[in-house]
Design a protein around this motif. Structure first.
Motif, PDB file in Angstrom:
ATOM      1  N   GLU A 212       1.569   2.546  31.805  1.00 36.13           N
ATOM      2  CA  GLU A 212       2.118   1.860  32.978  1.00 36.13           C
ATOM      3  C   GLU A 212       3.079   2.761  33.746  1.00 36.13           C
ATOM      4  OE1 GLU A 212       3.761  -1.653  31.293  1.00 36.13           O
ATOM      5  OE2 GLU A 212       1.824  -2.678  31.086  1.00 36.13           O
ATOM      6  N   GLU A 213       3.841   3.549  33.017  1.00 36.48           N
ATOM      7  CA  GLU A 213       4.744   4.497  33.677  1.00 36.48           C
ATOM      8  C   GLU A 213       3.958   5.541  34.461  1.00 36.48           C
ATOM      9  OE1 GLU A 213       7.300   8.242  32.118  1.00 36.48           O
ATOM     10  OE2 GLU A 213       7.899   6.323  31.218  1.00 36.48           O
ATOM     11  N   ALA A 214       2.874   6.057  33.865  1.00 37.61           N
ATOM     12  CA  ALA A 214       2.043   7.053  34.547  1.00 37.61           C
ATOM     13  C   ALA A 214       1.396   6.459  35.796  1.00 37.61           C
ATOM     14  CB  ALA A 214       0.971   7.567  33.587  1.00 37.61           C
ATOM     15  N   MET A 215       0.973   5.200  35.730  1.00 38.09           N
ATOM     16  CA  MET A 215       0.374   4.554  36.897  1.00 38.09           C
ATOM     17  C   MET A 215       1.400   4.370  38.006  1.00 38.09           C
ATOM     18  SD  MET A 215      -2.897   3.986  36.420  1.00 38.09           S
ATOM     19  CE  MET A 215      -3.382   2.615  37.486  1.00 38.09           C
ATOM     20  N   THR A 216       2.631   4.099  37.648  1.00 39.28           N
ATOM     21  CA  THR A 216       3.698   3.964  38.648  1.00 39.28           C
ATOM     22  C   THR A 216       3.947   5.297  39.342  1.00 39.28           C
ATOM     23  OG1 THR A 216       4.763   2.200  37.378  1.00 39.28           O
ATOM     24  CG2 THR A 216       6.112   3.346  39.007  1.00 39.28           C
ATOM     25  N   ILE A 217       4.012   6.382  38.568  1.00 35.07           N
ATOM     26  CA  ILE A 217       4.209   7.720  39.138  1.00 35.07           C
ATOM     27  C   ILE A 217       3.045   8.070  40.063  1.00 35.07           C
ATOM     28  CG2 ILE A 217       4.367  10.179  38.600  1.00 35.07           C
ATOM     29  CD1 ILE A 217       5.762   9.378  35.976  1.00 35.07           C
ATOM     30  N   ARG A 218       1.838   7.760  39.635  1.00 30.39           N
ATOM     31  CA  ARG A 218       0.658   8.032  40.459  1.00 30.39           C
ATOM     32  C   ARG A 218       0.757   7.302  41.795  1.00 30.39           C
ATOM     33  NH1 ARG A 218      -3.863   4.840  41.530  1.00 30.39           N
ATOM     34  NH2 ARG A 218      -5.733   6.044  42.105  1.00 30.39           N
ATOM     35  N   GLU A 219       1.164   6.038  41.745  1.00 29.53           N
ATOM     36  CA  GLU A 219       1.265   5.253  42.972  1.00 29.53           C
ATOM     37  C   GLU A 219       2.297   5.843  43.928  1.00 29.53           C
ATOM     38  OE1 GLU A 219       2.220   0.633  44.339  1.00 29.53           O
ATOM     39  OE2 GLU A 219       2.028   1.149  42.215  1.00 29.53           O
ATOM     40  N   LYS A 220       3.402   6.334  43.384  1.00 32.22           N
ATOM     41  CA  LYS A 220       4.471   6.890  44.225  1.00 32.22           C
ATOM     42  C   LYS A 220       4.117   8.269  44.774  1.00 32.22           C
ATOM     43  CE  LYS A 220       7.293   3.417  43.642  1.00 32.22           C
ATOM     44  NZ  LYS A 220       7.614   2.519  44.782  1.00 32.22           N
ATOM     45  N   ARG A 221       3.472   9.087  43.949  1.00 33.56           N
ATOM     46  CA  ARG A 221       3.191  10.462  44.345  1.00 33.56           C
ATOM     47  C   ARG A 221       1.820  10.642  44.973  1.00 33.56           C
ATOM     48  NH1 ARG A 221       4.414  15.224  40.491  1.00 33.56           N
ATOM     49  NH2 ARG A 221       4.097  16.193  42.524  1.00 33.56           N
ATOM     50  N   GLY A 222       0.887   9.719  44.681  1.00 34.13           N
ATOM     51  CA  GLY A 222      -0.449   9.848  45.240  1.00 34.13           C
ATOM     52  C   GLY A 222      -1.338  10.799  44.465  1.00 34.13           C
ATOM     53  N   ARG A 223      -0.893  11.263  43.315  1.00 32.40           N
ATOM     54  CA  ARG A 223      -1.679  12.186  42.505  1.00 32.40           C
ATOM     55  C   ARG A 223      -1.190  12.147  41.063  1.00 32.40           C
ATOM     56  NH1 ARG A 223       1.176  17.357  42.149  1.00 32.40           N
ATOM     57  NH2 ARG A 223      -0.800  18.355  41.622  1.00 32.40           N
ATOM     58  N   VAL A 224      -1.958  12.779  40.178  1.00 34.41           N
ATOM     59  CA  VAL A 224      -1.577  12.875  38.772  1.00 34.41           C
ATOM     60  C   VAL A 224      -1.464  14.358  38.423  1.00 34.41           C
ATOM     61  CG1 VAL A 224      -2.263  12.392  36.383  1.00 34.41           C
ATOM     62  CG2 VAL A 224      -2.724  10.710  38.180  1.00 34.41           C
ATOM     63  N   ASP A 225      -0.222  14.812  38.253  1.00 35.41           N
ATOM     64  CA  ASP A 225      -0.031  16.223  37.932  1.00 35.41           C
ATOM     65  C   ASP A 225      -0.167  16.458  36.433  1.00 35.41           C
ATOM     66  OD1 ASP A 225       2.343  15.330  36.785  1.00 35.41           O
ATOM     67  OD2 ASP A 225       3.572  15.930  38.499  1.00 35.41           O
TER      68      ASP A 225
ATOM     69  N   ILE B 209       2.035  17.305  34.197  1.00 39.24           N
ATOM     70  CA  ILE B 209       3.099  16.707  33.369  1.00 39.24           C
ATOM     71  C   ILE B 209       2.792  15.237  33.094  1.00 39.24           C
ATOM     72  CG2 ILE B 209       5.540  16.081  33.305  1.00 39.24           C
ATOM     73  CD1 ILE B 209       6.128  18.582  34.949  1.00 39.24           C
ATOM     74  N   THR B 210       2.428  14.509  34.153  1.00 39.40           N
ATOM     75  CA  THR B 210       2.115  13.085  33.990  1.00 39.40           C
ATOM     76  C   THR B 210       0.915  12.893  33.069  1.00 39.40           C
ATOM     77  OG1 THR B 210       2.956  12.625  36.213  1.00 39.40           O
ATOM     78  CG2 THR B 210       1.539  10.954  35.207  1.00 39.40           C
ATOM     79  N   TRP B 211      -0.104  13.732  33.261  1.00 40.43           N
ATOM     80  CA  TRP B 211      -1.303  13.601  32.437  1.00 40.43           C
ATOM     81  C   TRP B 211      -1.019  13.900  30.959  1.00 40.43           C
ATOM     82  CZ3 TRP B 211      -5.481  11.228  31.822  1.00 40.43           C
ATOM     83  CH2 TRP B 211      -6.492  11.689  30.978  1.00 40.43           C
ATOM     84  N   SER B 212      -0.132  14.855  30.692  1.00 40.14           N
ATOM     85  CA  SER B 212       0.180  15.222  29.309  1.00 40.14           C
ATOM     86  C   SER B 212       0.791  14.054  28.532  1.00 40.14           C
ATOM     87  CB  SER B 212       1.135  16.424  29.280  1.00 40.14           C
ATOM     88  OG  SER B 212       2.401  16.066  29.820  1.00 40.14           O
ATOM     89  N   LYS B 213       1.422  13.133  29.239  1.00 40.34           N
ATOM     90  CA  LYS B 213       2.064  11.995  28.568  1.00 40.34           C
ATOM     91  C   LYS B 213       1.046  11.001  28.000  1.00 40.34           C
ATOM     92  CE  LYS B 213       6.196  12.034  31.527  1.00 40.34           C
ATOM     93  NZ  LYS B 213       7.001  11.252  32.501  1.00 40.34           N
ATOM     94  N   VAL B 214      -0.140  10.949  28.596  1.00 42.09           N
ATOM     95  CA  VAL B 214      -1.109   9.915  28.211  1.00 42.09           C
ATOM     96  C   VAL B 214      -2.348  10.465  27.515  1.00 42.09           C
ATOM     97  CG1 VAL B 214      -0.360   8.402  30.096  1.00 42.09           C
ATOM     98  CG2 VAL B 214      -2.244   9.999  30.476  1.00 42.09           C
ATOM     99  N   GLN B 215      -2.400  11.752  27.261  1.00 46.48           N
ATOM    100  CA  GLN B 215      -3.611  12.357  26.723  1.00 46.48           C
ATOM    101  C   GLN B 215      -4.022  11.803  25.360  1.00 46.48           C
ATOM    102  OE1 GLN B 215      -2.513  16.621  27.372  1.00 46.48           O
ATOM    103  NE2 GLN B 215      -4.596  16.815  28.142  1.00 46.48           N
ATOM    104  N   THR B 216      -3.064  11.433  24.535  1.00 47.10           N
ATOM    105  CA  THR B 216      -3.389  10.938  23.187  1.00 47.10           C
ATOM    106  C   THR B 216      -3.607   9.420  23.144  1.00 47.10           C
ATOM    107  OG1 THR B 216      -1.039  10.705  22.635  1.00 47.10           O
ATOM    108  CG2 THR B 216      -2.089  12.822  22.119  1.00 47.10           C
ATOM    109  N   ALA B 217      -3.362   8.756  24.255  1.00 46.23           N
ATOM    110  CA  ALA B 217      -3.456   7.293  24.283  1.00 46.23           C
ATOM    111  C   ALA B 217      -4.838   6.751  23.947  1.00 46.23           C
ATOM    112  CB  ALA B 217      -3.006   6.773  25.647  1.00 46.23           C
ATOM    113  N   PRO B 218      -5.943   7.377  24.411  1.00 46.70           N
ATOM    114  CA  PRO B 218      -7.265   6.806  24.140  1.00 46.70           C
ATOM    115  C   PRO B 218      -7.566   6.599  22.655  1.00 46.70           C
ATOM    116  CG  PRO B 218      -7.438   8.450  25.867  1.00 46.70           C
ATOM    117  CD  PRO B 218      -6.040   8.536  25.335  1.00 46.70           C
TER     118      PRO B 218
END
Length: 417
Positions: A175-188, A190-199
Motif C-alpha cells: 500500500e505504501e508503494a502504491m501511494t508513492i506510485r500515485e504521487k510520483r507517477g512511476r515506480v523507481d 528504490i520503491t520496487w526493492s521494497k516489494v520484491q519479496t512480497a509475492p
C-alpha cells in the motif's frame, strides 16, 4: 486527428483516445462511465529519438479514457466493427465525424498518422489498460471486504502460521508503494526493492487458505448423520466466509504487485513491456483457475449436503433446515466472491431446494398417503357395513321364517287336540 477518436480493446477494457471533447461526447452518447487512461505517463518514455518523437507529440495532444468491458460496453466492439489483430491480440479502429459527432467507421490501417500505429506505443497503452483493469478489480475487492464486514487482519492474527502473520506487514508495504506510485507517477528502483519479496508471502498465504477450504469440503464429505452434517455445515458457514476474505485480500495484493511491476518494466525496459504484460496475464489466469477449482468443489459439496438434508426433512425438520440454510449462505458467498474476482461460473447460488419447499413436499406426500389410507379404511368400513347389513337381513329373514314355522306347528297341534 481532428474530430477523430481511436478505440482499442484488449478483452478486459476499451480505451477511447482522441481530442478530449470528442472523447467525452462519444462516451456520453454511448452512456459509458470511464477512468482516465493516463496517457501522459507515456510522454517521458517516448520523448526522445526521431522515430518516437512524433509518437510523443501525438500522446501529448490527446486524451484517453478507459472503460471496463461489460456486456454493455462489449457491444461497441461489434457495433463499430473493430478489427482484431492476430499479431497483437488487440481489437482496434478509428471513428471520425464532424464537430465530435461520431458518424462513420474508418479502418485502422487507413490512419497511418495514428500514434497507435506505432507498435511500441500500442504495447505501452495496452500495459496501462492492464493496470487499470487490475485496479478496477482491486477496488471491487475492497468493496467486497467492506460488504462482508470481514477484518482480514484479525483473521490473520488469529493464525499461528508465520506466513499468515507476515501478510499483514506485506499489505502495509504494498500500500505504501502504491501511494508513492500515485504521487510520483512511476515506480523507481528504490520503491520496487521494497516489494520484491512480497509475492512469495502472498502465494504461501493463498495456498494455506485454499487448503483450509479443501479441509472444510473434506469434513462435510465424511458426515452421514443429519446432526453431524448440520454442525459441520454451520461451522463451514463462518469459516468459509473468513477464508474467502483472506483469498480476496491475497488476490488484491497480487494485482497491486502486478501494477507496480508493469510500471517498473515501463520505466526500465519499455521494449519488454508487452511480453511482460502477457506473462502476468497468464499467471493471473492460472491463479483464478486454481481458486475456481477449489471453491467449486466446495459449492458442489454444500449442494450435496443440502440435497441430503432435503431427503430427511420429515424426520429431522430443524436440522435439515439448518443444513440447507448454511449451504445457501456459503454458495451465495462463493458466487459473490467469484463475481468480484471476475471468475465465470455456470452454477446458480445453490441447486438445493429451500427447506420450506422440501418440507411442504414431504407433508403433501404424507397427507396423500394418509388420505389414501383413510379412503381405503372408509371403503373397507362401507363394505363391512354392507356385508353386516346383508347378514343382518338374512338372519332376520331366517328368524322370521322359523317363527312362522313354529306358529304353524303349534296351530296344527292345537287343532289335533
Amino acid at each position: 486527428m481532428d474530430n477523430e477518436i481511436q478505440l482499442i480493446s484488449d478483452g478486459d477494457g476499451l480505451a477511447v483516445i482522441g481530442n478530449a471533447t470528442d472523447v467525452d461526447r462519444f462516451l456520453v452518447s454511448e452512456g459509458l462511465s470511464s477512468k482516465d487512461l493516463g496517457l501522459q505517463r507515456l510522454k517521458s518514455v517516448f520523448g526522445n529519438g526521431s522515430a518516437v518523437a512524433q509518437a510523443g507529440s501525438e500522446i501529448a495532444a490527446n486524451s484517453g479514457r478507459w472503460v471496463k468491458l461489460t456486456p454493455k460496453s462489449a457491444v461497441l466492439v461489434k457495433k463499430y466493427r473493430l478489427r482484431e489483430s492476430s499479431k497483437t491480440g488487440f481489437s482496434t479502429g478509428v471513428l471520425k465525424g464532424p464537430k465530435g459527432q461520431i458518424r462513420g467507421f474508418v479502418e485502422f490501417a487507413k490512419a497511418p498518422r495514428s500514434f497507435l500505429a506505432n507498435p511500441a506505443v500500442l504495447a505501452s497503452a495496452a500495459g496501462i489498460m492492464a493496470q487499470l483493469a487490475m485496479q478496477q478489480t482491486m477496488d471491487e475487492i475492497t468493496d467486497y471486504l467492506v460488504t462482508i464486514d470481514e477484518k482480514v487482519d484479525d483473521v490473520l492474527r488469529a493464525q499461528k502460521d508465520t506466513a499468515l502473520a507476515r501478510m499483514i506487514g506485506v499489505g502495509f508495504v504494498i500500500e505504501e508503494a502504491m501511494t508513492i506510485r500515485e504521487k510520483r507517477g512511476r515506480v523507481d528502483e528504490i520503491t520496487w526493492s521494497k516489494v520484491q519479496t512480497a509475492p512469495t508471502t502472498i502465494a504461501e498465504t493463498q495456498a494455506y487458505a485454499l487448503r483450509q477450504l479443501d479441509a472444510i469440503e473434506g469434513k462435510l464429505e465424511c458426515k452421514t448423520k443429519i446432526g453431524d452434517l448440520a454442525a459441520a455445515a454451520r461451522e463451514a458457514e463462518s469459516m468459509v466466509r473468513e477464508w474467502l476474505a483472506v483469498l480476496a485480500r491475497c488476490f488484491q495484493l497480487q494485482d497491486a504487485i502486478a501494477v507496480l511491476e508493469l510500471d517498473r518494466v515501463l520505466d526500465a525496459s519499455p521494449e519488454e513491456l508487452d511480453g511482460h504484460r502477457l506473462g502476468l496475464k497468464a499467471a493471473r489466469q492460472d491463479r483464478l483457475e486454481h481458486i475456481s477449482r477449489s471453491t467449486e468443489r466446495l459449492v458442489a459439496r454444500m449442494n450435496a449436503a443440502a440435497g441430503t438434508a432435503n431427503t430427511k426433512v420429515l424426520l429431522h425438520p430443524t436440522k435439515s433446515s439448518a443444513v440447507v440454510q448454511s449451504s445457501n449462505h456459503v454458495v451465495t458467498g462463493v458466487h459473490d466472491f467469484h463475481g468480484r474476482l471476475g471468475i465465470e461460473s455456470g452454477r446458480q447460488p445453490s441447486d438445493a431446494r429451500r427447506w420450506v419447499d422440501a418440507a411442504v413436499e414431504a407433508r403433501d406426500k404424507a397427507l396423500e398417503t394418509g388420505a389414501k389410507g383413510v379412503d381405503a379404511a372408509r371403503n373397507l368400513g362401507n363394505e363391512t357395513l354392507d356385508r353386516a347389513s346383508s347378514v343382518k337381513g338374512k338372519l332376520s329373514s331366517g328368524i322370521a321364517e322359523r317363527a312362522r314355522r313354529r306358529r304353524g306347528h303349534e296351530e296344527e297341534r292345537h287343532e289335533e287336540g
